[in-house]
Write an enzyme that holds these catalytic residues in place. Structure first.
Site, mmCIF file in Angstrom:
data_model
loop_
_atom_site.group_PDB
_atom_site.id
_atom_site.type_symbol
_atom_site.label_atom_id
_atom_site.label_comp_id
_atom_site.label_asym_id
_atom_site.label_seq_id
_atom_site.Cartn_x
_atom_site.Cartn_y
_atom_site.Cartn_z
ATOM 1 N N GLY A 3 0.432 -16.966 52.305
ATOM 2 C CA GLY A 3 0.870 -17.550 53.639
ATOM 3 C C GLY A 3 2.229 -18.399 53.737
ATOM 4 O O GLY A 3 2.539 -18.869 54.923
ATOM 5 N N LYS A 39 3.116 -8.144 45.665
ATOM 6 C CA LYS A 39 2.408 -6.992 46.358
ATOM 7 C C LYS A 39 3.188 -5.559 46.100
ATOM 8 O O LYS A 39 2.438 -4.596 46.111
ATOM 9 C CB LYS A 39 2.911 -7.406 47.940
ATOM 10 C CG LYS A 39 2.378 -6.572 48.970
ATOM 11 C CD LYS A 39 2.910 -6.616 50.264
ATOM 12 C CE LYS A 39 2.558 -8.219 50.976
ATOM 13 N NZ LYS A 39 1.228 -8.231 51.560
ATOM 14 N N ARG A 79 -5.751 -48.308 20.195
ATOM 15 C CA ARG A 79 -4.962 -49.337 20.569
ATOM 16 C C ARG A 79 -5.604 -50.577 20.606
ATOM 17 O O ARG A 79 -6.742 -50.842 21.184
ATOM 18 C CB ARG A 79 -4.722 -49.029 22.065
ATOM 19 C CG ARG A 79 -3.988 -47.907 22.507
ATOM 20 C CD ARG A 79 -3.671 -47.834 24.002
ATOM 21 N NE ARG A 79 -3.533 -46.468 24.529
ATOM 22 C CZ ARG A 79 -4.498 -45.615 25.061
ATOM 23 N NH1 ARG A 79 -5.964 -45.876 24.769
ATOM 24 N NH2 ARG A 79 -4.191 -44.348 25.318
ATOM 25 N N ARG A 83 -3.981 -7.625 43.691
ATOM 26 C CA ARG A 83 -3.458 -8.481 42.896
ATOM 27 C C ARG A 83 -4.518 -9.039 42.351
ATOM 28 O O ARG A 83 -5.795 -9.221 42.388
ATOM 29 C CB ARG A 83 -2.637 -9.434 43.477
ATOM 30 C CG ARG A 83 -3.295 -10.374 44.263
ATOM 31 C CD ARG A 83 -2.413 -11.463 44.750
ATOM 32 N NE ARG A 83 -3.372 -12.048 45.722
ATOM 33 C CZ ARG A 83 -3.124 -12.627 46.903
ATOM 34 N NH1 ARG A 83 -1.724 -13.003 47.266
ATOM 35 N NH2 ARG A 83 -3.648 -13.561 47.582
ATOM 36 N N ARG A 117 6.877 -6.799 55.016
ATOM 37 C CA ARG A 117 6.192 -7.888 54.318
ATOM 38 C C ARG A 117 6.871 -8.352 53.314
ATOM 39 O O ARG A 117 7.342 -7.670 52.369
ATOM 40 C CB ARG A 117 4.796 -7.538 53.916
ATOM 41 C CG ARG A 117 3.862 -7.048 54.842
ATOM 42 C CD ARG A 117 2.767 -6.587 54.323
ATOM 43 N NE ARG A 117 1.554 -5.789 55.017
ATOM 44 C CZ ARG A 117 0.483 -6.190 55.427
ATOM 45 N NH1 ARG A 117 0.040 -7.419 54.956
ATOM 46 N NH2 ARG A 117 -0.201 -5.534 56.089
ATOM 47 N N MET A 127 5.217 -17.058 53.271
ATOM 48 C CA MET A 127 6.557 -16.279 53.756
ATOM 49 C C MET A 127 6.079 -15.095 54.847
ATOM 50 O O MET A 127 4.837 -15.278 55.284
ATOM 51 C CB MET A 127 7.186 -15.841 52.764
ATOM 52 C CG MET A 127 7.938 -16.868 51.928
ATOM 53 S SD MET A 127 8.925 -15.892 50.634
ATOM 54 C CE MET A 127 7.646 -15.138 49.770
ATOM 55 N N HIS A 169 -1.393 -48.602 36.118
ATOM 56 C CA HIS A 169 -2.542 -49.154 35.208
ATOM 57 C C HIS A 169 -3.627 -48.594 35.429
ATOM 58 O O HIS A 169 -4.407 -47.897 34.584
ATOM 59 C CB HIS A 169 -2.547 -50.441 35.308
ATOM 60 C CG HIS A 169 -3.354 -51.280 34.434
ATOM 61 N ND1 HIS A 169 -4.875 -51.541 35.037
ATOM 62 C CD2 HIS A 169 -3.473 -51.594 33.225
ATOM 63 C CE1 HIS A 169 -5.386 -51.991 33.765
ATOM 64 N NE2 HIS A 169 -4.606 -52.005 32.781
ATOM 65 N N CYS A 225 0.325 -38.879 20.295
ATOM 66 C CA CYS A 225 -0.812 -39.459 20.742
ATOM 67 C C CYS A 225 -0.230 -40.248 22.117
ATOM 68 O O CYS A 225 -0.961 -41.233 22.611
ATOM 69 C CB CYS A 225 -1.116 -40.717 19.971
ATOM 70 S SG CYS A 225 -0.027 -41.918 19.541
ATOM 71 N N TYR A 263 -1.520 -32.052 15.162
ATOM 72 C CA TYR A 263 -2.432 -32.386 16.093
ATOM 73 C C TYR A 263 -2.116 -32.857 17.254
ATOM 74 O O TYR A 263 -0.655 -33.268 17.156
ATOM 75 C CB TYR A 263 -3.529 -33.245 15.343
ATOM 76 C CG TYR A 263 -2.968 -34.532 15.114
ATOM 77 C CD1 TYR A 263 -3.258 -35.335 16.118
ATOM 78 C CD2 TYR A 263 -2.622 -34.915 13.899
ATOM 79 C CE1 TYR A 263 -2.727 -36.899 15.772
ATOM 80 C CE2 TYR A 263 -2.106 -36.248 13.841
ATOM 81 C CZ TYR A 263 -2.298 -37.004 14.554
ATOM 82 O OH TYR A 263 -1.802 -38.407 14.349
ATOM 83 N N SER A 275 3.010 -40.417 14.246
ATOM 84 C CA SER A 275 2.317 -39.979 15.538
ATOM 85 C C SER A 275 3.485 -40.198 16.634
ATOM 86 O O SER A 275 3.971 -41.468 16.592
ATOM 87 C CB SER A 275 1.183 -40.970 15.824
ATOM 88 O OG SER A 275 0.567 -40.521 17.043
ATOM 89 N N ASN A 282 5.017 -41.330 25.359
ATOM 90 C CA ASN A 282 4.962 -42.263 26.545
ATOM 91 C C ASN A 282 6.327 -43.188 26.410
ATOM 92 O O ASN A 282 7.263 -43.115 27.181
ATOM 93 C CB ASN A 282 3.873 -43.086 26.998
ATOM 94 C CG ASN A 282 2.499 -42.509 27.166
ATOM 95 O OD1 ASN A 282 2.673 -41.115 27.020
ATOM 96 N ND2 ASN A 282 1.509 -42.987 27.142
#
Lengths: 907, 907
Positions: free
Chosen positions: A112, A33, A585, A361, A103, A114, A477, A862, A882, A795, A799
């Site tokens: 909204g 602001k 897979r 803004r 403000r 603060m 899953h 991957c 990649y 690769s 996970n």
């Protein structure tokens, strides 16, 4: 160190000269602001003057135990006096008082979240000055009572209802309905009532500075008012809703908020006054049209509060007395867009015909709007293609790629859960995979409702329009598979009490009981579950999105592939722009009837039966790969050899033992049957593992059961040979999972090469098939230079790498303590969604070592992180060739990768 | 690159001048035997001349597809001719033939693993020359038939029995019993028979060079004999038993063996000839006495084969005709010890009164002998203390620290398993922990026999003399706990078929059935199980061992602490020289009756019950710590907060479900009982994890259940305060396990500090208690610089770190595929026993980062690797401050650490 500048002026001085010290690029210091009003002041727009206290001061105040750093308050008072001189009025003046707003304004917008205080400077004396100046006693008393109410609520933390109830009582006493029906006298009479509420509810111990003659009084001293208001704004940085908002939006807690002290202007000074909020374009659709609302004779909070019906901003310039300001506002819209090169969000007030800009803004927008605005502005010459590509948040693309609830649809929310996989679905409730398939075959759309899904449910998940579970997190899953297949999914809806046998769902807290076939709608983008059918609008992957992604590809320097396990997904991902398959897979090919074959293979001790099972698998796998390679003709397809522990293909031993016990005790089965089942149980138990994630899987399986890997390699080679003979250009690559030591890969490489050579000779074709490995264990990352000598490609399986690097079993921790960790900020985000810093360090080590060991190596990722925009940017920075992600994430990754290149091009 | 030298001479020339080209430091080139004969030649000892072909040539031959590198064979032939000149005889000479031995000799001794050919150079012609020279036809014909037999067996791979049977037939035909009873004529008649066996059994296709007139013939060409023999020795590097030996002894496959071609001398030329093997001291006890055996009128292999009874070496100098050589031999012993500064192992032959030295090397010895020899030689001034410390293999110390089977005891082995924890035990068979305790209370020693142990068995494991299991590897629960407590343990004896309910063990392959109380003996050092009681000899930890460890401590620069969980073990480890407790696992304090308390804590939803359970735990934990700190007064005791997942303290849900099913179907229990049990099952199931190793444990528990950690910290502080008030100096330290991200440690540090401050104030003492963390996850190692800012110390938990770095669940992989990996050389050793290179890299990163983040940080290791000598040396190299290991391993670690310092002192 020189004293840091804490307070910045904006707006004009008494002579009308611009004295603004900030600009739009100083958001970190002035907040959004503060930077917005400074910038508008700098470009000559009408901004009520004021000053901004820096964000750093907020953090210093916070860390100093809620005390101002030395000298800061003196500085603020000096600026207050300066402002009084600039405007020619004084706070609290009995004749012509200055009123200010106080403000908050953080560097990143937290709408909204603060606090704001308006009309500061009013007291028992200055209210008379306001009356004298405005000749409007009603306005003055209304402003005063509003100030007491707002100050009490926002600054002192009193319950707003205390005042609302007094107001209601006054209205009841006078027999009127609206606030506006109260007269000046009646409003004046409310002031002592409000002041009494203040005295009764503020603690003298907490606020000794407010005690007068032994009693807490509403502060008449304007310095005290200002001091408490600034403290309140600083304090609001730490309020619960602000903290929560920052957590949800990954905003740092260390930025602080600025405080803007600004001269009040009044939109409630009669019918030539108004106030409103507006966007320079439509933030929902992106259409190039003025968008927003205004209220005549009102203050800002009235617009937001929605108590009166607002009018569309486009009508403003037709309203008598407001035409001039309305026309000027439209000019301001153009000035702002030309200046910001972007759609702007503004707040304005018209005081007796004069337009004042209170805030601007860059405006928030929907994904669709972001896309349309970016494309339009490029056409308008406001921005170039690079800028257009940067303008769309990749994470938001998801919204555009799935069907959604129609924005105009009306519905009641039955329950909410985790927004696990985006898109919406409507269908009849089914409780089993088999029933889902039956519905599908009967042409009836359905939603599969399960406690949690497992690999056996795959057929049903494919058949269903969407998936709904009562348990499991965003990476359960159901969630992972649903995202992979692009199916909508809502997870972890814990109010659902599912009885799959009885085929009923009770919804806790309601008296709803769903039966098979009952229609429900789910929205995986928001996590909403609705009883009945909601209208849907379909996904669009053409038009503006296609254009933007084309532009993105012009700048993109990192490849994007897809994770897909069947020809349908492969084709889908190709349509989304995937440049190959980064992960196929193969265990997903061992479901349904094939599960029986692999069970035969695992369980038999008879080598002839084993060999026959292998031959059966070879046949179906060859067909699987033929389809995949054909769908991706001319592009690389990385096939991962079988990864999961074999016992995953067998019955659950606990259920089996319970069944045996039941049969034994009841006498329902013969001794032979029981003996046979016990033998099976013993066999399964011998394979069960305490921590299967860290057990006999991946390359370890291929070492212990070399014939399985050889079968898969033979299937790959045979499928490729067939396609070559058909004139196509298959590009399979073989990936060995879970390698931790070099000799594992060396062994598999040698064994695979032998099979490839044999098939090539037998089929009379040349097979040039790369062999590489997943880097998904810390040891592999650390020792990547050695491993790379045996690998054509790496690769990164982020996970699993996240699991072992953290010691987090995803199945366990996402439900059990990651939520706690996120709540308590022990983790900045879920490391299974966005790549963790420490895991990224290991990826970096892996890539560096990989290039050291084999300068020609190709490195990709991957894991699911390949479809997360933040992670994609991290991977780009690490230098990956990649990323590979689920088909529906391919456009997301393309855009994120392009943005990374634009921000930091590779040479 | 200049042509490398491949062949080295040793011994004298025709003029008696030493022409030796090698020495004892060239083992890598000449092998042990080649270096030994070269060194003896250099110092003037009588060595039959010859030459050595280098080890590298063996590897080049091997990698070249079993072909000699170019020019090598020419070089060998040139050296053969040179040797003929030096000795004045020629191979195959019809008048005075030279005979040679062709022996292997690797850089590291592999006794009996590889091949040797004696008497090479004999053929149908030169046998006549031998007769002429020796005037002993019987010796000549016996030598020739032995040569054919040995050549056929060793070089050509024919079955030795073919020849033995022919020899037996000849003896039967002549009606005699011993080989020596056969006459020269009879032996001569055997030669054509042996040659025919050769022709019949060697393939013409494999050996075309042996085909004469269409038929394979025993080679008469001495060049062919030599060529094939050298090839055979090189080839023997890769034979199965050599490969296995190297694997077991962690010897590299890349060294190769040298070949020694040496003039034959004959110990079988009558009663003034002899042959023998000897040690300069007793290799079993270390006593300073000549030790060994000889045979008069015999060749070397007769001594080893044990067909004739040998005489003790000390008698040699009293035998008529051998006195001179015997006396000279004793002088040689002294010369060798003075020269090698060590006990030597030698082979010698006396040919007609003249002593010839055939081999020497530093002799192998038992741990006891190594110790005694090191201490004695230091006293004799042969070596200094440093050298004495280096002379004892730390790994062998284990043998000295546990009772053992008496070396003189006779017994039959019933079964063998894994030598899981050293030492021997004798006792009655018991089948449950409770029975073990009963036996103990009744004063009856027992051996606990289990399928596999679990934490519930701890009381029984403590009560029993030893542990025997039919399942599980060297790091199974039984093995780890047994080693920790110093109890003998034999694991994985898969021939045991245990029926714990019936209290019987069947031993497969025998008709033995053991019942409760039947006496057995187990030797955890060798893995042997014996039926009945074997005499034991006790451990000695004083005398020479104490002296050596004192000397070791003079050089040692890395601390040694112990892992101990109770005052008894703490005292024990202090006696072994531990300088503190590096790991006190508090979960071991939650067994027995305390298990019920913690179950109450976990299972109740009633906060009062929970609080009472916590108070109960606080009380017992305070006593636990009081005892520990008192036992280790003045030394650091690192207490690890509770680590395992809480469900480990609960019932197994599968067993519970089976029980419930049984009760339900049989109707044996009331509905109330079943409902209650089902509720318990649901609760346990909600806590069960798919991969508990990666689940809710360690610091995560403390985050989710802060009251548990606070209770433990309070107990630590209270115990310390009590001891301080009693005038002692407790030094507890608090260790937070399984930290992966900084805020975890930050939180626990803050919460713990608050409790410590509170207790210190309440008790009126000063508590200076360090707070640190385990580094046992890859992320913690990678991010150690950040974590160190919150830590006073790091302790590397290399067990868990190995699990996550490799993705190996120890419980699963040690039995399931690590054996396969070791067999197939995919792993050089078990990474849970000796620290892996990749895991060590992470430890190194952790230490480097740790010092960067906190220069004052103390770094140690508390995984089981802390007691493994190779790992101790690795940790020393990484710069750790201390290692911590099980009490019985403390002396091992002290010695290994001292050796590391001597080899590479820290400055």
């Amino acid at each position: 160190m020189p004293q840091q500048k804490r307070v910045y002026k904006f707006g004009h001085d008494a002579q009308g000269n611009n004295v603004t010290e900030g600009n739009k690029d100083m958001k970190d210091i002035l907040g959004g602001k503060g930077a917005g009003v400074a910038e508008m002041s700098q470009i000559g727009l009408p901004v009520p003057p004021g000053f901004t206290i820096s964000c750093q001061t907020c953090m210093d105040y916070y860390h100093g135990g809620n005390e101002f750093p030395e000298g800061v308050w003196d500085d603020v008072e000096a600026h207050r006096r300066d402002l009084e001189e600039r405007i020619g009025k004084k706070l609290g003046d009995p004749n012509d008082p200055l009123l200010v707003s106080v403000r908050s304004g953080a560097p990143i917008s937290m709408p909204g979240m603060m606090d704001t205080v308006l009309n500061l400077g009013l007291n028992d004396v200055s209210v008379q000055g306001l009356i004298a100046q405005t000749e409007n006693p009603r306005f003055a008393w209304d402003s005063y009572r509003r100030f007491i109410q707002m100050f009490s609520n926002v600054v002192m933390g009193l319950d707003g209802d205390l005042f609302e109830n007094a107001l209601k009582a006054k209205k009841a006493e006078r027999g009127v309905k609206n606030d506006t029906d109260l007269t000046a006298d009646e409003l004046e009479a409310l002031v002592p009532v409000f002041k009494q509420i203040f005295s009764d509810n503020v603690s003298a111990a907490d606020y000794p500075q407010l005690v007068v003659a032994g009693k807490v009084e509403f502060p008449q001293d304007v310095d005290v008012q200002l001091n408490l208001a600034v403290r309140a704004v600083f304090g609001s940085w730490g309020n619960d809703r602000a903290v929560l908002y920052r957590k949800q939006n990954k905003i740092s807690d260390d930025m602080g908020t600025a405080v803007n002290v600004q001269c009040m202007v009044f939109g409630n000074k009669g019918d030539t006054s108004a106030t409103g909020v507006a966007f320079t374009r439509n933030p929902a659709s992106g259409e190039k049209e003025f968008y927003g609302d205004y209220l005549v004779n009102a203050q800002g909070e009235d617009v937001v509060a929605g108590i009166r019906n607002t009018s569309p901003i486009t009508q403003l310039k037709t309203v008598p007395g407001l035409e001039g300001a309305g026309a000027e506002l439209e000019k301001v819209f153009k000035i702002l867009e030309d200046h910001y090169h972007d759609m702007c969000d503004i707040e304005f007030t018209i005081e007796q015909g004069k337009l004042w800009m209170l805030q601007t803004r860059v405006g928030k927008r929907t994904a669709a709007a972001a896309l349309k605005i970016a494309i339009d502005m490029e056409a308008e010459g406001l921005i170039d293609k690079k800028e257009a590509v940067l303008r769309v948040d990749p994470a938001a693309l998801d919204q555009l790629l799935h069907p959604q609830f129609d924005l105009n649809a009306k519905y009641d929310v039955l329950a909410t859960g985790l927004n696990a996989s985006p898109g919406a679905a409507v269908g009849g409730v089914v409780f089993s995979s088999a029933d889902a398939v039956k519905f599908k075959e009967a042409g009836k759309p359905c939603v599969l409702v399960r406690w949690e899904t497992n690999p056996d449910d795959l057929a049903g998940m494919i058949a269903a329009e969407g998936i709904l579970t009562s348990h499991g997190g965003k990476t359960s899953h159901a969630a992972v598979i649903a995202r992979g297949m692009g199916a909508p999914c809502v997870c972890g809806v814990d109010v659902l009490d599912i009885d799959a046998e009885a085929k009923t769902v009770k919804v806790a807290g309601t008296d709803v009981i769903l039966h098979e076939g009952d229609l429900i709608s789910i929205d995986g983008t928001s996590g909403i579950v609705v009883l009945g059918a909601v209208d849907l609008i379909p996904a669009t992957v053409s038009g503006d999105l296609a254009t933007l992604l084309e532009w993105a590809d012009e700048y993109r320097q990192m490849g994007v592939r897809a994770n897909a396990d069947n020809p349908e997904d492969a084709e889908l991902s190709r349509g989304f722009g995937a440049e190959g398959i980064g992960l196929c897979r193969t265990e997903h090919m061992f479901l349904g009837e094939r599960k029986q074959i692999i069970q035969n293979y695992i369980l038999t001790a008879d080598s002839a039966v084993k060999e026959r099972a292998l031959q059966d698998l070879l046949k179906v796998q060859t067909e699987d790969f033929y389809g995949m390679f054909k769908a991706m003709d001319g592009m690389p397809v990385i096939v991962r050899l079988l990864d999961p522990p074999l016992h995953e293909f067998l019955d659950d031993p606990r259920a089996l033992e319970v069944e045996i016990t039941r049969l034994e005790v009841s006498g329902e089965a013969s001794t032979e049957v029981i003996t046979e089942k016990r033998a099976l149980l013993t066999q399964i138990d011998s394979m069960v593992e305490a921590n299967p994630m860290l057990g006999l899987r991946g390359v370890r399986l291929a070492i212990v059961h070399p014939e399985l890997a050889a079968m898969q390699v033979r299937a790959i080679a045979t499928a490729a040979a067939r396609l070559i003979k058909e004139g196509l250009k298959p590009q399979p690559e073989i990936m060995i999972p879970l390698v931790s030591v070099v000799p594992e890969l060396e062994t598999l490489r040698a064994e695979s090469t032998a099979v490839l050579t044999e098939v090539a000779a037998a089929e009379g074709v040349e097979l040039d098939i790369a062999i590489g490995t997943m880097i998904e264990l810390p040891r592999a990352a650390v020792k990547s230079a050695d491993i790379a000598k045996q690998a054509d490609f790496f690769s990164f399986g982020t996970n699993d790498l996240t699991q072992t690097t953290f010691g987090f079993s995803r199945d366990d921790v996402e439900a059990k303590f990651i939520p706690t960790y996120l709540d308590r900020k022990l983790l900045p985000y879920n490391p299974f969604e966005t790549i963790d810093d420490g895991v990224a360090d290991l990826v970096r080590m892996g890539v560096e070592g990989g290039h050291k060991g084999n300068p020609d190596i190709t490195c990709g990722v991957c894991g699911e992180h390949g479809g997360d925009p933040d992670s994609v940017k991290t991977f780009y920075g690490i230098g990956l060739d990649y990323v590979s992600c689920s088909p529906y994430r391919v456009p997301v990754a393309r855009l994120a990768a392009a943005q990374a290149s634009i921000e930091n091009p590779r040479h």
